[in-house]
Design a protein around this motif. Sequence first.
Motif, mmCIF file in Angstrom:
data_model
loop_
_atom_site.group_PDB
_atom_site.id
_atom_site.type_symbol
_atom_site.label_atom_id
_atom_site.label_comp_id
_atom_site.label_asym_id
_atom_site.label_seq_id
_atom_site.Cartn_x
_atom_site.Cartn_y
_atom_site.Cartn_z
ATOM 1 N N PRO A 165 11.001 -0.755 -64.956
ATOM 2 C CA PRO A 165 12.310 -0.415 -65.519
ATOM 3 C C PRO A 165 12.162 0.781 -66.468
ATOM 4 O O PRO A 165 11.062 1.049 -66.963
ATOM 5 N N PRO A 166 13.274 1.509 -66.718
ATOM 6 C CA PRO A 166 13.188 2.787 -67.441
ATOM 7 C C PRO A 166 12.546 2.704 -68.826
ATOM 8 O O PRO A 166 11.813 3.606 -69.217
ATOM 9 N N ASP A 167 12.800 1.611 -69.592
ATOM 10 C CA ASP A 167 12.189 1.572 -70.925
ATOM 11 C C ASP A 167 10.675 1.445 -70.825
ATOM 12 O O ASP A 167 9.942 2.014 -71.622
ATOM 13 N N ARG A 198 4.421 16.122 -64.916
ATOM 14 C CA ARG A 198 4.067 15.827 -63.529
ATOM 15 C C ARG A 198 4.491 14.398 -63.174
ATOM 16 O O ARG A 198 5.103 14.149 -62.132
ATOM 17 N N VAL A 199 4.195 13.439 -64.056
ATOM 18 C CA VAL A 199 4.559 12.047 -63.773
ATOM 19 C C VAL A 199 6.083 11.894 -63.744
ATOM 20 O O VAL A 199 6.627 11.209 -62.876
ATOM 21 N N LEU A 200 6.770 12.572 -64.670
ATOM 22 C CA LEU A 200 8.241 12.501 -64.681
ATOM 23 C C LEU A 200 8.825 13.023 -63.372
ATOM 24 O O LEU A 200 9.835 12.514 -62.881
ATOM 25 N N ASP A 225 16.209 11.622 -59.656
ATOM 26 C CA ASP A 225 16.931 12.350 -60.696
ATOM 27 C C ASP A 225 17.553 11.451 -61.751
ATOM 28 O O ASP A 225 17.430 11.706 -62.946
ATOM 29 N N SER A 226 18.229 10.364 -61.299
ATOM 30 C CA SER A 226 18.972 9.572 -62.279
ATOM 31 C C SER A 226 17.998 8.845 -63.210
ATOM 32 O O SER A 226 18.219 8.776 -64.417
ATOM 33 N N SER A 227 16.905 8.314 -62.664
ATOM 34 C CA SER A 227 15.920 7.661 -63.534
ATOM 35 C C SER A 227 15.313 8.659 -64.508
ATOM 36 O O SER A 227 15.095 8.349 -65.672
ATOM 37 N N ALA A 233 16.189 10.752 -71.785
ATOM 38 C CA ALA A 233 17.025 10.366 -72.927
ATOM 39 C C ALA A 233 16.246 9.412 -73.835
ATOM 40 O O ALA A 233 16.257 9.552 -75.056
ATOM 41 N N LEU A 234 15.538 8.460 -73.228
ATOM 42 C CA LEU A 234 14.760 7.510 -74.035
ATOM 43 C C LEU A 234 13.634 8.214 -74.782
ATOM 44 O O LEU A 234 13.321 7.868 -75.924
ATOM 45 N N LEU A 235 13.016 9.201 -74.116
ATOM 46 C CA LEU A 235 11.870 9.877 -74.729
ATOM 47 C C LEU A 235 12.281 10.714 -75.933
ATOM 48 O O LEU A 235 11.450 11.072 -76.757
ATOM 49 N N ALA A 236 13.597 11.016 -76.036
ATOM 50 C CA ALA A 236 14.066 11.784 -77.184
ATOM 51 C C ALA A 236 13.990 10.957 -78.464
ATOM 52 O O ALA A 236 13.984 11.488 -79.555
#
Lengths: 460, 460
Positions: free
Chosen positions: B82-84, B100-102, B107-109, B115-118
């Motif tokens: 999951p995204p978190d 590279r991993v990102l 796209d949506s994930s 956004a979370l990494l901010a």
Amino acid sequence: MSENDPYQSTGQREDEPLPRVAAADLRDAWPVLDAEARIEGFRYLTSSDAEEFFLELPAFDRATIVTGLPTAEQRWWIRALPPDDVADVIQEINEEDRSRVLSLLDDSSRREISALLAYSEDEAGGLMNPRYARLRPDMSVDEAISYLRRQTRERVESIYYAYVLDQQAHLLGVVSFRQLMMTRGDALVRDVMETDLIRVPEEMDQEALSALFAQHDFLSLPVVDANGCMKGIVTADDIVDVVREEATEDIQKIGGTAALEAPYLQVGMFDMLKKRGGWLVLLFVGEMATEGAMSHFGVAIEKAAILAFFIPLIISSGGNCGSQASTLVIRAIALGEVRLRDWWRVFARELAVGTSLGLLLGIVGFVRIMVWQNTFKNADDPTVGFYGEHWALLGATVGFSVLGVALWGTLSGALLPFALKRFGLDPATASAPLVATMVDVTGLVIYFTTAAILLHGTLL
Amino acid sequence: MSENDPYQSTGQREDEPLPRVAAADLRDAWPVLDAEARIEGFRYLTSSDAEEFFLELPAFDRATIVTGLPTAEQRWWIRALPPDDVADVIQEINEEDRSRVLSLLDDSSRREISALLAYSEDEAGGLMNPRYARLRPDMSVDEAISYLRRQTRERVESIYYAYVLDQQAHLLGVVSFRQLMMTRGDALVRDVMETDLIRVPEEMDQEALSALFAQHDFLSLPVVDANGCMKGIVTADDIVDVVREEATEDIQKIGGTAALEAPYLQVGMFDMLKKRGGWLVLLFVGEMATEGAMSHFGVAIEKAAILAFFIPLIISSGGNCGSQASTLVIRAIALGEVRLRDWWRVFARELAVGTSLGLLLGIVGFVRIMVWQNTFKNADDPTVGFYGEHWALLGATVGFSVLGVALWGTLSGALLPFALKRFGLDPATASAPLVATMVDVTGLVIYFTTAAILLHGTLL
């Protein structure tokens, strides 16, 4: 009273027959109020505020409130709690009052709670809630959903997971609400349920239990007895409390205190002195051995008082290194990162770390003496530099002693927690002060032995 | 390799083209394997074992695995989370590999995760899951239940609480699944929902957040931005991890180390030396002041070497008392039991505790000297008892010094965490070794000053 006095903030006590306290004000003043003021403040809350406020309190504070109220109100508040919370409150009440408070409950709750009280507070059985959502394996998914709907009226805490039990209450599997919602209504629960699930034995220690929760990110886990019969569930929110409590106990022990078992400001003076004084006296008596060691080397000190000047510096290096190593190892053991049989890996690591740190500190010590030697003048004889003609030997004595003491402190600190655990004691008992005390005598022996070797024929 | 070598336990590597490792064996050997062996072991798991195994790992280990695999496999594993959790893994990967991993994500994930990494790792925004169950206020309960049923297919982590949002995503209220199940199907969500709910600001610190979870026993809490728009949820299982991490950091700091930020056995040797050596050198340099203090009192030591014998005992009492007080206060601050403005209550308590403990230790010290005096013979002059004719004055010097040093140590240890917090620093930096070092110099001054007063004209 302070600016936090809840009565001052209402500002009109004189005029009103029944003054009201705002929950926010009481919450704010709470940490600094004594038991009596807490009960009084609580009784002045509006009833809806009071309910919310009561449910937020930890078991210790709930017990204070409950036992301080008139019996009729006691009954109301104790019945407002789910059985696992009542059991926690009962455990905070002194022995005499327990049976009286238990008698305020209805028969079925009293039976549930008495069963919970039979468990130790720090094992899975003592943490679990005996009310949980249950299903039969031969129900259809539709039946299961409407059956769960009925169960929610019976104060079941969580329906996120429903447990599938046979007639004898053996735990067969688990099904999440989400799974039920995603499945055709005529499928059978037995075909949907997950049978490969983690079952927590009743007697599992809370430390192991929290490691399990931390590792798997569960919201709840089922607790079973030796026969595989389901006894209750433990939920992640209870584990948050457990993890905080365990960490608090470990931190207090690492600081050289017995675990306080109540919030700092709530611990009575006598209790506080007992929990701190016991260890302090033990450490003080242990540290007396340094006087013996020192008097053994008394002749050296009489010959060269300068040797005494470096004693605090040298023995504290051992204590600091030991304190680092012991706390790192205590925590690694508590988190399950390191097991008893890994002791020799830790030993190998700490041998390398201790040697490197010892060399580093030893060099710093030598350089310090070299710099002082060349910067300051000796008061007695200004021609020979600050530490006199044998400064290099003195520097070497300090440097090698620091190396030896740091290495010894690191290894003792790293291995003591393993030794304690091996003998069934809590590794956290290897407190920073205990390790420091243990290595102080050895530090003196290392120092004066090094001095005897290096300074023989010069200062000694 | 050790008995834990996963390849030895399959026992037939030679014969099989694709050896398989049992998950249990790998789990067992895990703590002692290096990164390469972990990746190799992981690739030998069956695919279903591997999935379960991967999901159990902490973010640090997941990052090791993901970055060590071929790109095609990396994509598979990173998308399984999951995204978190992905955000947590990304934070454990070094800067170069991150983008590279990102790029392996859809796209949506990737947008969600960026956004979370901010957010900072240790604030609510960095802990939250941006996927949660949401409802509109004007839905009926029946519509809501079937809408939630559809949402469960979109990998929403928890449907136990559903959040009610308006068109602009403002958080209006919350409704538990249980409430929906208990309510008539034609009622409106807006009439069922609870509007008086706790909203966590995005930037709330994880320590405050875990206090909130501990106090209220929630399973999840909503995170909102400054405009009251819902951003995600934080769940209790994540908080279990947070509480463990925070406690680990505090314990390591209390032991006088910088926080390790990785499991003990996984920290590289260089990193370990840096995190421990920095503090040790600082403490060592600080402790050098004791040499200055000692040389200041050098004349007294030359006159009466016996004074030097008690130095470790006396200064260690101060260190032990300080270490107790500082750890108790550090923990009480971390748990929110004590706030900055309560410092004077703590001061008043510790004044009483420190005086009592100091008296206790001082008496023990005097009695020790009295007992030795009357039990053992002096080597130089057998007629005067162990410590000579002035033993009572010596005993009084030790006793009063211990009282003073214990009180001073207790007060310094109790107030230092407040001072650190006042200046925006972490109170846990008031480590046991730091407090001990700070009170050592003062301890010497107290001791020799007491000696100068009491022993003037006799030993001095």
